[in-house]
Design an enzyme around this catalytic site. Structure first.
Site, PDB file in Angstrom:
ATOM      1  N   ARG A   1      -5.143  17.836  34.535  1.00 43.84           N
ATOM      2  CA  ARG A   1      -3.914  18.585  34.791  1.00 43.84           C
ATOM      3  C   ARG A   1      -3.429  18.329  36.221  1.00 43.84           C
ATOM      4  O   ARG A   1      -4.251  18.188  37.149  1.00 43.84           O
ATOM      5  CB  ARG A   1      -4.227  20.077  34.614  1.00 43.84           C
TER       6      ARG A   1
ATOM      7  N   THR B   1       5.895  17.505  25.303  1.00 47.60           N
ATOM      8  CA  THR B   1       4.505  17.154  25.537  1.00 47.60           C
ATOM      9  C   THR B   1       4.153  16.271  24.355  1.00 47.60           C
ATOM     10  O   THR B   1       4.922  16.174  23.414  1.00 47.60           O
ATOM     11  CB  THR B   1       3.715  18.484  25.543  1.00 47.60           C
TER      12      THR B   1
ATOM     13  N   THR C   1       1.309  15.460  29.215  1.00 43.70           N
ATOM     14  CA  THR C   1       2.724  15.856  29.340  1.00 43.70           C
ATOM     15  C   THR C   1       3.315  15.519  30.700  1.00 43.70           C
ATOM     16  O   THR C   1       2.598  15.346  31.695  1.00 43.70           O
ATOM     17  CB  THR C   1       2.843  17.391  29.113  1.00 43.70           C
TER      18      THR C   1
ATOM     19  N   ASN D   1       5.834  17.738  31.251  1.00 44.05           N
ATOM     20  CA  ASN D   1       6.437  19.064  31.132  1.00 44.05           C
ATOM     21  C   ASN D   1       7.746  18.982  30.362  1.00 44.05           C
ATOM     22  O   ASN D   1       7.732  19.018  29.150  1.00 44.05           O
ATOM     23  CB  ASN D   1       6.615  19.780  32.467  1.00 44.05           C
TER      24      ASN D   1
ATOM     25  N   ASP E   1       5.257  25.245  35.506  1.00 43.50           N
ATOM     26  CA  ASP E   1       4.317  26.014  34.676  1.00 43.50           C
ATOM     27  C   ASP E   1       3.618  27.125  35.464  1.00 43.50           C
ATOM     28  O   ASP E   1       2.916  27.956  34.899  1.00 43.50           O
ATOM     29  CB  ASP E   1       3.282  25.087  34.025  1.00 43.50           C
TER      30      ASP E   1
ATOM     31  N   SER F   1      -1.590  26.157  31.407  1.00 42.83           N
ATOM     32  CA  SER F   1      -0.997  25.324  30.354  1.00 42.83           C
ATOM     33  C   SER F   1      -1.243  25.949  28.984  1.00 42.83           C
ATOM     34  O   SER F   1      -2.142  26.779  28.821  1.00 42.83           O
ATOM     35  CB  SER F   1      -1.635  23.938  30.404  1.00 42.83           C
ATOM     36  N   SER F   2      -0.450  25.535  28.023  1.00 43.58           N
ATOM     37  CA  SER F   2      -0.706  25.929  26.635  1.00 43.58           C
ATOM     38  C   SER F   2      -1.287  24.779  25.822  1.00 43.58           C
ATOM     39  O   SER F   2      -1.567  24.950  24.627  1.00 43.58           O
ATOM     40  CB  SER F   2       0.607  26.372  25.973  1.00 43.58           C
TER      41      SER F   2
ATOM     42  N   GLY G   1       4.687  21.505  22.160  1.00 39.52           N
ATOM     43  CA  GLY G   1       5.426  22.697  21.734  1.00 39.52           C
ATOM     44  C   GLY G   1       5.405  23.838  22.728  1.00 39.52           C
ATOM     45  O   GLY G   1       5.707  24.968  22.344  1.00 39.52           O
ATOM     46  N   GLY G   2       5.047  23.592  24.005  1.00 48.10           N
ATOM     47  CA  GLY G   2       5.067  24.665  24.991  1.00 48.10           C
ATOM     48  C   GLY G   2       4.190  25.830  24.533  1.00 48.10           C
ATOM     49  O   GLY G   2       3.084  25.643  24.038  1.00 48.10           O
TER      50      GLY G   2
HETATM   51  N1  GLY Z   1       3.860  21.884  30.296  1.00 44.07           N
HETATM   52  C1  GLY Z   1       3.542  22.597  29.128  1.00 44.07           C
HETATM   53  C2  GLY Z   1       2.142  23.090  29.101  1.00 44.07           C
HETATM   54  O1  GLY Z   1       1.304  22.541  29.791  1.00 44.07           O
HETATM   55  O2  GLY Z   1       1.842  24.033  28.415  1.00 44.07           O
END
Ligand code: GLY
Length: 596
Positions: free
Chosen positions: A132, A408, A426, A428, A450, A479-480, A500-501
Site C-alpha cells: 500500500r 481498482t 489500485t 485509487n 483514502d 483500504s477496502s 469497487g471501493g
Molecule cells: N483506493 C480504494 C481502496 O483502497 O479501498
C-alpha cells in the site's frame, strides 16, 4: 424501528437510471466474448461436487494445469503464457501486475499500490504482502484543509499533493524474490513489449478516457500519451507508451532500486518539486513492502484467509461471515428480500465499526480480536435476528458517506502445484491523479484521499472516518481492497477479489456466500445480482437485476432502496480436487479467465 416486511407504507420504486440500463446491456452482451464462453460440459468430476449444473445456468472455464482471471485479456494471456512456460503462480502474478500497468492504465499500475495474498503449496501457508502507498514524511493531518479548517475541494484528488509514495514495484519485486522462480527481466518482458508495440484502445477504455478527459488533458506529460491532439484516444486507436517501456526496462535491469533510488526516483522527485509535491528522495528510498499475517476466520467449515490492515476488508468479511453463521439465509434463499435484509443489517454494523476503529495498525491500536470474535458476531446476529430494520443513526453516531471510486483491479492465479495468488491493486480513482510523473510514463496514484482529510468530516469524496485513519507521515491510508482465499482442508478452494471501493467488501462477501451457502460455481456466483449497505448513507444499494417484487418488499419494510449501475468486478478461481474453475466478471467486458 420498523419491523421487517410488515409496514404498510409502500414507497415509489426507485427509477433505474439510463446508465444502469446501459451497464446491464453491456453486461449481457459481454457474454459473447470468447474467453468466458468456452462452456465446459459438466464432467463426472464436477458433478460429484457442489456444482449442480442443472441449477447453475452460467459455467466457468475449466482447466487442470493453471488458470488466470484478470480484467484485461492481454494481461490474462501474458499470465497464462508464463504458467505454460514453467513459471509458477507468483511469476504469472508479477507478470500480470506489470502488464496491467500497461494494458489497464485506469487501475493497473506501477505508480500505485495494493495487496497480495500468496498461498505457498510447499509450506501450505498463506501470507499477505502489503504494498500500500504511504503518506510522505512531510504529510500532515490538515494538509487538505485551508486556514479556516475547511477542506480544499479536489486537492486530495488531482494534484501532486494527492500522491502517496507508491508501493507496487516494491511489492511485485519482493513477491518474485520470495516466491517466484523466474528472473525479473523475463516476467517483465511481455509488459515492455506491450508498452513499446502498443495495443488497440477498447470500447471500455475509450469511454473511460472520455470521462476523464479534463483530468488527464491538463497535464502535458499525460496528454502526450493518452491523447491525439486535443482529444483522448478513441476506439481502435493504438496506445503506445514508449516512456513507460523505458521505465519498465530500467526496473527489469536494475530491480526495484531503479524506481526507488535510481533514475525513475530522480524524475518522480523532480516532477514533485516542480509542482509543490511532498514526495522526496528519502520517501522513495525508504519505502518497503511488508509481509503481514493474514487475517483468519472460519465459516460453515471453510477457512477464510484475507488481507489484514491497512485493509479493512479481511476483518469485516470475517466479522460479517461470523454473524451470518447464525442467520438462516439458506432457508430464506439467494437474493430474497429476507436474505438481503438479514445481510444488510449485518453489513451496516460492520461498516459502522469500520468508521470508528480502523486505521493503519502500525500507527493505531485496532481491536482486531474483538471485531473478528465469534462472541461479538453472535451479539450482532442476535440483534439482526430480532427482524427489525435498525436506522443507521441508532447503530452508532457518526457518518460514512458513499465511496464511489471503483477504479481498482483484482486478479487471481492458480498453478498446477497448488500455489495460488490473489492481488488487488489500485491508483485509487480512474487513472489515479491523472498525473504522469515527468518523463517516466508512469501514472501516479491519488491514494492520499483514502485518509480522512479531516476526521469526523466528509473528505472530498464524502467519505468520513475517525481519527484512526487521520493523515500521518509514513502512515498507510485505510483500504477496502480484499484479496481473499477460502481454504478447504488447508488448501485453496476459492481465490477471489474485486474492485469497487467500499463495495469491495460486500462484493467479495457475496462471492463467498454464493459459493458456500448456495453451491454456485464461480460463473453463477458472479452473475447473481449484488447488493450493498454501508451503514451511512442509510441506503440499500441494489444492482440492476432484482425483481420489482423484491424491491417493493424491501421498500415496504422501510429500506431506502436505490438501484444503481453494476457493483464490483470479481476475478475468481475455484479449485475442486485438481480441477480449476475460473471466471472473469462480465461487468468488465475486457477481462478473461483462461487456463490450460
Ligand atoms: N483506493 C480504494 C481502496 O483502497 O479501498
Amino acid at each position: 424501528m420498523k419491523e421487517f416486511l410488515h409496514t404498510s407504507n409502500p414507497r415509489k420504486l426507485t427509477l433505474v437510471s439510463a446508465l444502469a440500463l446501459s451497464m446491464a446491456i453491456a453486461s449481457a452482451t459481454s457474454w459473447a466474448r470468447e474467453a468466458n464462453t468456452k462452456l465446459t460440459a459438466p464432467t463426472s468430476t464436477a458433478a460429484t461436487h457442489n456444482y449442480d449444473y442443472e441449477m447453475n445456468v452460467f459455467h466457468p472455464v475449466q482447466a487442470a494445469n493453471g488458470m488466470v482471471a484478470t480484467e484485461q485479456n492481454l494481461a490474462s494471456q501474458i499470465g497464462l503464457e508464463i504458467l505454460k512456460n514453467g513459471g509458477n503462480a507468483v511469476d504469472a502474478a508479477v507478470a500480470i501486475g506489470f502488464s496491467l500497468a500497461v494494458s489497464l492504465p485506469n487501475a493497473g499500475n506501477i505508480g500505485g499500490g495494493g495487496f497480495m495474498l500468496v498461498h505457498d503449496a510447499k509450506s501450505n501457508k498463506t501470507v499477505a504482502l502489503d504494498f500500500r502507498e504511504k503518506a510522505p514524511a512531510a504529510a500532515t493531518e490538515t494538509m487538505y484543509q485551508d486556514e479556516n479548517g475547511e477542506i480544499i475541494p479536489r486537492k486530495s484528488w488531482y494534484t501532486h499533493q494527492a500522491i502517496g509514495v507508491p508501493g507496487t514495484v516494491a511489492g511485485l519485486t519482493k513477491a518474485l524474490e520470495q516466491w517466484g522462480s523466474l528472473p525479473l527481466a523475463e516476467v517483465m518482458q511481455p509488459a515492455i513489449d506491450l508498452a513499446e508495440q502498443g495495443y488497440e484502445v477498447s470500447p471500455t477504455m475509450a469511454k473511460l478516457l472520455q470521462v476523464e478527459k479534463d483530468n488527464l488533458g491538463k497535464w502535458p506529460t499525460t496528454k502526450a500519451i493518452f491523447f491525439d491532439g486535443d482529444e483522448p484516444l478513441a476506439l481502435g486507436d493504438t496506445l503506445v507508451q514508449k516512456n513507460l517501456a523505458e521505465s519498465l526496462k530500467l526496473i527489469a535491469k536494475e530491480g526495484a532500486d531503479a524506481f526507488y533510488k535510481g533514475a525513475i526516483a530522480e524524475e518522480i522527485v523532480r516532477d514533485q518539486e516542480a509542482h509543490d509535491g511532498l514526495i522526496t528522495k528519502d520517501d522513495l528510498a525508504s519505502y518497503e513492502a511488508t509481509e503481514r499475517e493474514v487475517v483468519r476466520g472460519d465459516y460453515r467449515g471453510y477457512e477464510i484467509v484475507s488481507m489484514p490492515l491497512p485493509s479493512s476488508g479481511g476483518i469485516h468479511i470475517i466479522q460479517i461471515l461470523n454473524a451470518m453463521e447464525h442467520l438462516p439465509i439458506k432457508e430464506s434463499g439467494v437474493n430474497s428480500a429476507k436474505t438481503i435484509s438479514l445481510m444488510a443489517e449485518t453489513m451496516k454494523r460492520a461498516y459502522a465499526d469500520r468508521s470508528e476503529y480502523l486505521g493503519d495498525s502500525d500507527f493505531v491500536d485496532v481491536p482486531i480480536q474483538e471485531l473478528t470474535s465469534k462472541e461479538y458476531a453472535k451479539a450482532i446476529a442476535d440483534e439482526v435476528l430480532k427482524g427489525e430494520i435498525t436506522p443507521a443513526q441508532e447503530i452508532k453516531p457518526g457518518d460514512l458517506a458513499p465511496y464511489e471510486s471503483d477504479q481498482t483491479t483484482h486478479y487471481s492465479v492458480v498453478d498446477k502445484e497448488g500455489n495460488a495468488v490473489a492481488v488487488t491493486y489500485t491508483l485509487n480513482l480512474n487513472f489515479g491523479s491523472g498525473i504522469v510523473a515527468g518523463e517516466t510514463g508512469i501514472l501516479m496514484n491519488n491514494e492520499m484521499d483514502d485518509f480522512s482529510a479531516k476526521p469526523g468530516v466528509p473528505n472530498a469524496f464524502g467519505l468520513i472516518g475517525g481519527s484512526a485513519n487521520a493523515i500521518e507521515a509514513g502512515k498507510r491510508p485505510l483500504s477496502s481492497m480484499t484479496p481473499t482465499m477460502v481454504l478447504k482442508d488447508g488448501k485453496p478452494w476459492l481465490v477471489t477479489g474485486s474492485p469497487g471501493g467500499a463495495r469491495i467488501i460486500t462484493t467479495v462477501l457475496q462471492q463467498i456466500v454464493n459459493a458456500i451457502d448456495f453451491g454456485m460455481n464461480p460463473a453463477a456466483a458472479t452473475n447473481t445480482p449484488r447488493f450493498h449497505h454501508q451503514w451511512l448513507p442509510d441506503e440499500l444499494r441494489l444492482e440492476v437485476g432484482f425483481s420489482p417484487d423484491t424491491i417493493q418488499l424491501l421498500e415496504n419494510a422501510g429500506y431506502d432502496v436505490s438501484v444503481k449501475p453494476s457493483m464490483g468486478r470479481t476475478q475468481t478461481i475455484q479449485i475442486i480436487d485438481d480441477t480449476m474453475y475460473g471466471y472473469s466478471d462480465p461487468r468488465n467486458p475486457d477481462g478473461s479467465a483462461i487456463g490450460y
